[in-house]
Design an enzyme around this catalytic site. Sequence first.
Site, PDB file in Angstrom:
ATOM      1  N   HIS A   1       8.797 -42.205  51.061  1.00 40.60           N
ATOM      2  CA  HIS A   1       9.843 -41.706  50.169  1.00 40.60           C
ATOM      3  C   HIS A   1       9.379 -41.473  48.750  1.00 40.60           C
ATOM      4  O   HIS A   1      10.022 -40.750  48.001  1.00 40.60           O
ATOM      5  CB  HIS A   1      11.090 -42.581  50.293  1.00 40.60           C
ATOM      6  CG  HIS A   1      11.706 -42.372  51.646  1.00 40.60           C
ATOM      7  ND1 HIS A   1      11.306 -43.092  52.737  1.00 40.60           N
ATOM      8  CD2 HIS A   1      12.569 -41.435  52.100  1.00 40.60           C
ATOM      9  CE1 HIS A   1      11.942 -42.639  53.805  1.00 40.60           C
ATOM     10  NE2 HIS A   1      12.713 -41.642  53.446  1.00 40.60           N
TER      11      HIS A   1
ATOM     12  N   ARG B   1      20.263 -37.990  50.531  1.00 41.16           N
ATOM     13  CA  ARG B   1      19.870 -39.383  50.797  1.00 41.16           C
ATOM     14  C   ARG B   1      20.565 -40.286  49.781  1.00 41.16           C
ATOM     15  O   ARG B   1      20.011 -40.588  48.722  1.00 41.16           O
ATOM     16  CB  ARG B   1      18.349 -39.546  50.683  1.00 41.16           C
ATOM     17  CG  ARG B   1      17.549 -38.872  51.792  1.00 41.16           C
ATOM     18  CD  ARG B   1      16.067 -39.160  51.615  1.00 41.16           C
ATOM     19  NE  ARG B   1      15.287 -38.862  52.797  1.00 41.16           N
ATOM     20  CZ  ARG B   1      14.611 -37.724  52.990  1.00 41.16           C
ATOM     21  NH1 ARG B   1      14.622 -36.784  52.068  1.00 41.16           N
ATOM     22  NH2 ARG B   1      13.919 -37.525  54.092  1.00 41.16           N
TER      23      ARG B   1
ATOM     24  N   ARG C   1      24.512 -38.423  53.736  1.00 47.01           N
ATOM     25  CA  ARG C   1      24.111 -39.438  54.710  1.00 47.01           C
ATOM     26  C   ARG C   1      24.440 -40.800  54.124  1.00 47.01           C
ATOM     27  O   ARG C   1      24.096 -41.083  52.977  1.00 47.01           O
ATOM     28  CB  ARG C   1      22.619 -39.332  54.989  1.00 47.01           C
ATOM     29  CG  ARG C   1      22.167 -40.416  55.958  1.00 47.01           C
ATOM     30  CD  ARG C   1      20.722 -40.310  56.283  1.00 47.01           C
ATOM     31  NE  ARG C   1      19.889 -40.762  55.184  1.00 47.01           N
ATOM     32  CZ  ARG C   1      18.554 -40.776  55.235  1.00 47.01           C
ATOM     33  NH1 ARG C   1      17.940 -40.340  56.305  1.00 47.01           N
ATOM     34  NH2 ARG C   1      17.852 -41.207  54.220  1.00 47.01           N
TER      35      ARG C   1
ATOM     36  N   GLU D   1      16.797 -39.942  65.319  1.00 50.06           N
ATOM     37  CA  GLU D   1      15.477 -40.294  64.800  1.00 50.06           C
ATOM     38  C   GLU D   1      14.852 -41.476  65.544  1.00 50.06           C
ATOM     39  O   GLU D   1      13.852 -42.027  65.120  1.00 50.06           O
ATOM     40  CB  GLU D   1      15.521 -40.528  63.296  1.00 50.06           C
ATOM     41  CG  GLU D   1      16.680 -41.330  62.787  1.00 50.06           C
ATOM     42  CD  GLU D   1      16.778 -41.373  61.256  1.00 50.06           C
ATOM     43  OE1 GLU D   1      15.834 -40.981  60.563  1.00 50.06           O
ATOM     44  OE2 GLU D   1      17.818 -41.851  60.776  1.00 50.06           O
TER      45      GLU D   1
ATOM     46  N   ASN E   1      10.715 -37.642  60.541  1.00 47.83           N
ATOM     47  CA  ASN E   1       9.847 -38.638  59.891  1.00 47.83           C
ATOM     48  C   ASN E   1       9.883 -39.936  60.692  1.00 47.83           C
ATOM     49  O   ASN E   1       8.849 -40.530  60.991  1.00 47.83           O
ATOM     50  CB  ASN E   1      10.320 -38.928  58.458  1.00 47.83           C
ATOM     51  CG  ASN E   1      10.420 -37.661  57.639  1.00 47.83           C
ATOM     52  OD1 ASN E   1       9.852 -36.648  57.997  1.00 47.83           O
ATOM     53  ND2 ASN E   1      11.149 -37.718  56.546  1.00 47.83           N
ATOM     54  N   ASP E   2      11.097 -40.353  61.030  1.00 45.57           N
ATOM     55  CA  ASP E   2      11.209 -41.580  61.817  1.00 45.57           C
ATOM     56  C   ASP E   2      10.948 -41.326  63.295  1.00 45.57           C
ATOM     57  O   ASP E   2      10.287 -42.125  63.957  1.00 45.57           O
ATOM     58  CB  ASP E   2      12.590 -42.214  61.621  1.00 45.57           C
ATOM     59  CG  ASP E   2      12.636 -43.016  60.333  1.00 45.57           C
ATOM     60  OD1 ASP E   2      11.709 -43.807  60.100  1.00 45.57           O
ATOM     61  OD2 ASP E   2      13.577 -42.835  59.537  1.00 45.57           O
TER      62      ASP E   2
ATOM     63  N   CYS F   1      16.237 -32.486  59.612  1.00 44.03           N
ATOM     64  CA  CYS F   1      16.118 -32.744  58.177  1.00 44.03           C
ATOM     65  C   CYS F   1      14.868 -33.567  57.852  1.00 44.03           C
ATOM     66  O   CYS F   1      14.669 -33.972  56.722  1.00 44.03           O
ATOM     67  CB  CYS F   1      17.372 -33.420  57.638  1.00 44.03           C
ATOM     68  SG  CYS F   1      17.715 -34.991  58.418  1.00 44.03           S
TER      69      CYS F   1
HETATM   70  C1  PEP Z   1      13.719 -38.714  58.844  1.00 43.18           C
HETATM   71  O1  PEP Z   1      13.479 -39.841  59.303  1.00 43.18           O
HETATM   72  O2  PEP Z   1      13.144 -37.687  59.236  1.00 43.18           O
HETATM   73  C2  PEP Z   1      14.691 -38.558  57.761  1.00 43.18           C
HETATM   74  C3  PEP Z   1      15.068 -37.377  57.345  1.00 43.18           C
HETATM   75  O3  PEP Z   1      15.151 -39.699  57.188  1.00 43.18           O
HETATM   76  P1  PEP Z   1      14.331 -40.504  56.054  1.00 43.18           P
HETATM   77  O4  PEP Z   1      13.085 -39.747  55.729  1.00 43.18           O
HETATM   78  O5  PEP Z   1      15.207 -40.631  54.885  1.00 43.18           O
HETATM   79  O6  PEP Z   1      14.073 -41.790  56.746  1.00 43.18           O
HETATM   80 MG    MG Z   2      14.818 -41.433  58.771  1.00 41.49          MG
END
Ligand code: PEP
Ligand code: MG
Length: 618
Positions: free
Chosen positions: A218, A325, A360, A459, A482-483, A530
């Site tokens: 992040h 976020r 979110r 995710e 991402n997750d 996303c």
């Molecule tokens: C993700 O996990 O792709 C996502 C958009 O959430 P974050 O990056 O905030 O965990």
């Molecule tokens: Mg995520």
Amino acid sequence: MHIDYGPGYRIYYKDTFTAIEIKPIWRYFFYMKILSGIAAVPGIAIGKAFLYSEDLETPRYIIPQEQSTEEMKRFIRAVEEVSAELRILREKAKTREQDGIFAAHQLMVEDQDFHYKVKARFETNYENIEWVVSEVARELSRKLIESPNEYLRERTADVVDVSRRIIRNLLGIKRFSLADLQEEVILVARDLLPSEVLAFNKDKVKALLLDAGSRTNHAAILLRSFGIPGVFGLSSVTREITNGSLIIVDGGTGQVFIEPDNETTRRYKEQLANQEQSAVNLSVLKDFPAATTDSRRVSLVANIELPEEAEEIARYGAEGIGLYRSEFLFLQNGRNSEEEQLEAYSRVVKAMNGKPVTIRTVDLGGEKALPAIANENEKNPLMGWRAIRFSLSLPDLFKTQLRAILRASIHGKVQIMFPMISNIEELEQALFLLEEARMECRKKNQGFADDIKIGTMIEIPSAVMTADILAKKSDFFSIGTNDLIQYTLAVDQENERVRHLAKGTQIAVLRLIKQTIDAAHAAGIHAAMCGEMAGDPAAAALLLGLGLDEFSMNASAIPQVKHIIRNVSIESCKALAESALTSTSHKQVQELIRDWYSKHLPSLTLASDMILETQAQT
Ligand code: PEP
Ligand code: MG
């Protein structure tokens, strides 16, 4: 010849590209050094290095009995000094609000009950007083954050702040705040928490270099939204760079030039000028639709972390916000009353002028832990108490957020999305609490829109496997790659030994994305993405072909993704997706993508290390 200056380290003799071994002390005088790391955020920056270290590690040790009186005296002295420090800050305060915060901190420092707790705990184990203060503060914070009383919950941030001041005083650490940077610098640090990135002075940081980090953590996501280039995962950059060194950062290739020679400097100055020019060129696309040559229309929306970004994204042609976020509001200042949240959400919704805004609910925990719970010893924080699990276990905090979102919905088109849903029960509980929040608003005659769409983030692999069930209670899905990538492949992207495995082109990931999109379409709802993969130009054609309806990304990536979409046919993208899905390895998929782009968009330069291997692995 072996040069052991850490991974990714290369050394060049002037411009001849001859590597030679020299003693570290001489390196600084004669040579340009080149380090390579993860191209976290594209962009070029040239400037002077500023090394930052803010490690507040609280030591823990036993105090011999005969020194116990002296140890308590240290505490009293620290309290007196911190109290005096706060008095001065109050005198300097520019607003009533600032004065109020320091006044509250002063009350806390001088609070007899706090002193009593420290003394009692000290006399139980005779551990050093810094440790005792941090433990007492942690206990207090935990109680406060779980309190149903909003006022008390808000005091959590104050307790953390005050205890840090006392600990710093005891350890003799002078506080330097990144917010106080006065000159333009290239910031160099071992690692930075998202909250530290939030705090630094955006006008003064030209680029960020980190020993640690990954492309999807992040800190990187925040940098991207600030438009600040970054190279992460450099392993030893804090050792290689001295304060004040001249640095060139190439966030697109992940290269860092230390004390660059004249030719390199000239080349990069030229690129810097071109970079500004091409940003201008791409923004002309902003009012054109994101449609393929054979009229498949998708939406391109933005990810934001802070309310003020909402006012910026229109210039890139964002058709709405696909991911706000909201946890960054909590991380930024720890203040999160219903009214403060309402103000932030309303600002975003109003700025979007009727375009959809997907808020979110907080994804706190993991690397985005609130300071009050940051030190909790979770062995696997990413698989622990985070996101929807955190919110469901603190229903008062959760409902406060839901009420604020509901109330902001009267200003435009709001959608609510839940993070890290792993099973239907979690979604049902979240919906139940949302219904309670609605009832509470009605009781107070607080209006809200009645057509708010509810989205589920996909995710976690278990969410994909049950997507047909989740779809029945959702108005849309949004895939968080991402997750999803890290959980599917069991890869910690912060771990330099394994992070190269985290690729969206892995067959398992592709199948999960496809399965999610198909489940959404079968239920008649739309499928968004996303995660960072949605903004990766190299992934655009594949995702189109897989049937994705909405791409949500950092706004600055929109023009390039739109350029791709507008120059390809959905038929050719489908053919690419079909071949990818029948491939047997991710290398094969990467080859397919490369060949496809060179055939269909030969003029495009693909800089992507998310799904392709275009960057050197460190
Ligand atoms: C993700 O996990 O792709 C996502 C958009 O959430 P974050 O990056 O905030 O965990
Ligand atoms: Mg995520």
